[in-house]
Scaffold this motif. Structure first.
Motif, short mmCIF file in Angstrom:
data_model
loop_
_atom_site.label_atom_id
_atom_site.label_comp_id
_atom_site.label_asym_id
_atom_site.label_seq_id
_atom_site.Cartn_x
_atom_site.Cartn_y
_atom_site.Cartn_z
N VAL A 190 3.65 9.18 -10.58
CA VAL A 190 2.81 9.37 -11.77
C VAL A 190 2.27 10.79 -11.79
O VAL A 190 2.30 11.49 -12.81
CB VAL A 190 1.66 8.34 -11.81
CG1 VAL A 190 0.64 8.70 -12.87
CG2 VAL A 190 2.21 6.94 -12.05
N GLU A 191 1.78 11.25 -10.65
CA GLU A 191 1.23 12.61 -10.54
C GLU A 191 2.27 13.66 -10.90
O GLU A 191 1.96 14.66 -11.55
CB GLU A 191 0.74 12.82 -9.10
CG GLU A 191 0.11 14.16 -8.83
CD GLU A 191 -0.30 14.28 -7.37
OE1 GLU A 191 0.11 15.27 -6.72
OE2 GLU A 191 -1.03 13.39 -6.89
N ARG A 192 3.52 13.43 -10.49
CA ARG A 192 4.58 14.40 -10.76
C ARG A 192 5.27 14.16 -12.10
O ARG A 192 6.12 14.95 -12.50
CB ARG A 192 5.62 14.35 -9.64
CG ARG A 192 5.07 14.81 -8.31
CD ARG A 192 6.08 14.63 -7.21
NE ARG A 192 5.49 14.97 -5.92
CZ ARG A 192 6.18 15.39 -4.90
NH1 ARG A 192 7.49 15.51 -4.98
NH2 ARG A 192 5.57 15.68 -3.77
N GLY A 193 4.96 13.04 -12.74
CA GLY A 193 5.58 12.72 -14.02
C GLY A 193 7.07 12.47 -13.92
O GLY A 193 7.85 12.92 -14.76
N THR A 194 7.48 11.74 -12.87
CA THR A 194 8.91 11.49 -12.65
C THR A 194 9.17 10.01 -12.41
O THR A 194 8.27 9.26 -12.03
CB THR A 194 9.44 12.31 -11.46
OG1 THR A 194 10.85 12.15 -11.37
CG2 THR A 194 8.80 11.90 -10.15
N GLU A 195 10.40 9.60 -12.66
CA GLU A 195 10.82 8.22 -12.41
C GLU A 195 11.59 8.11 -11.10
O GLU A 195 12.01 7.01 -10.74
CB GLU A 195 11.69 7.72 -13.56
CG GLU A 195 10.96 7.57 -14.88
CD GLU A 195 11.87 7.04 -15.98
OE1 GLU A 195 13.10 7.20 -15.89
OE2 GLU A 195 11.33 6.47 -16.94
N ALA A 196 11.79 9.22 -10.41
CA ALA A 196 12.57 9.19 -9.17
C ALA A 196 12.05 10.23 -8.18
O ALA A 196 11.62 11.31 -8.57
CB ALA A 196 14.04 9.45 -9.46
N ALA A 234 0.83 -1.21 0.00
CA ALA A 234 0.00 0.00 0.00
C ALA A 234 0.87 1.26 0.00
O ALA A 234 0.57 2.23 -0.71
CB ALA A 234 -0.94 -0.01 1.21
N LEU A 235 1.94 1.25 0.77
CA LEU A 235 2.84 2.40 0.79
C LEU A 235 3.56 2.55 -0.54
O LEU A 235 3.76 3.67 -1.03
CB LEU A 235 3.85 2.25 1.94
CG LEU A 235 3.25 2.30 3.35
CD1 LEU A 235 4.30 1.95 4.39
CD2 LEU A 235 2.63 3.65 3.63
N THR A 236 3.94 1.43 -1.15
CA THR A 236 4.56 1.45 -2.47
C THR A 236 3.61 2.08 -3.48
O THR A 236 4.02 2.92 -4.30
CB THR A 236 4.93 0.02 -2.91
OG1 THR A 236 5.89 -0.51 -1.99
CG2 THR A 236 5.50 -0.01 -4.32
N ASP A 237 2.34 1.68 -3.42
CA ASP A 237 1.35 2.24 -4.34
C ASP A 237 1.20 3.74 -4.17
O ASP A 237 1.03 4.47 -5.15
CB ASP A 237 0.00 1.54 -4.16
CG ASP A 237 0.01 0.11 -4.67
OD1 ASP A 237 0.93 -0.27 -5.42
OD2 ASP A 237 -0.92 -0.65 -4.30
N LYS A 238 1.29 4.23 -2.92
CA LYS A 238 1.20 5.68 -2.67
C LYS A 238 2.37 6.41 -3.33
O LYS A 238 2.19 7.47 -3.94
CB LYS A 238 1.21 5.97 -1.17
CG LYS A 238 -0.10 5.78 -0.48
CD LYS A 238 0.03 6.23 0.98
CE LYS A 238 -1.30 6.13 1.70
NZ LYS A 238 -1.19 6.63 3.08
N LEU A 239 3.58 5.83 -3.17
CA LEU A 239 4.75 6.47 -3.77
C LEU A 239 4.66 6.43 -5.30
O LEU A 239 4.98 7.42 -5.97
CB LEU A 239 6.03 5.78 -3.29
CG LEU A 239 6.39 6.03 -1.83
CD1 LEU A 239 7.52 5.11 -1.39
CD2 LEU A 239 6.78 7.49 -1.62
N LYS A 240 4.21 5.32 -5.86
CA LYS A 240 4.06 5.22 -7.31
C LYS A 240 3.04 6.25 -7.82
O LYS A 240 3.25 6.88 -8.85
CB LYS A 240 3.63 3.82 -7.72
CG LYS A 240 4.74 2.80 -7.63
CD LYS A 240 4.22 1.42 -8.03
CE LYS A 240 5.28 0.36 -8.00
NZ LYS A 240 4.76 -0.98 -8.38
#
Length: 92
Positions: free
Chosen positions: A39-45, A29-35
């Protein structure tokens, strides 16, 4: 080890495995929040105070043994080797 000790040990193992499953679900669930934030910020890091997260595509090649077996059954059997495993299973 007595029957009572075996019973207690098996029950403790089941309890710990249940806790691990709960922790894995919480981590997912925490991983999904970070992902979602990525996505929201359009970044890979993302990074913060003492941590960094990356989530990006990685291209790799894998050997398709099923297709190879279907296309070259004789070679597949010539280069295959049998293995033996001994799974340890505990259930309620």
């Amino acid at each position: 080890m007595s029957t009572e000790e075996l019973d207690a040990t098996a029950k403790e193992l089941l309890s710990i495995r249940f806790m691990l499953a709960e922790l894995e679900a919480e981590a997912e669930a925490l991983t999904d929040k970070l992902k979602a934030a990525m996505v929201e910020r359009g970044t890979e890091a993302l990074q913060g105070d003492g941590w960094k997260v990356t989530w990006k595509n990685v291209v790799s090649s894998r050997f398709d043994s099923q297709k190879f077996k279907a296309d070259h059954a004789d070679l597949y059997s010539q280069y295959s080797k049998q293995t033996t495993t001994t799974p340890f299973c505990v259930g309620a």
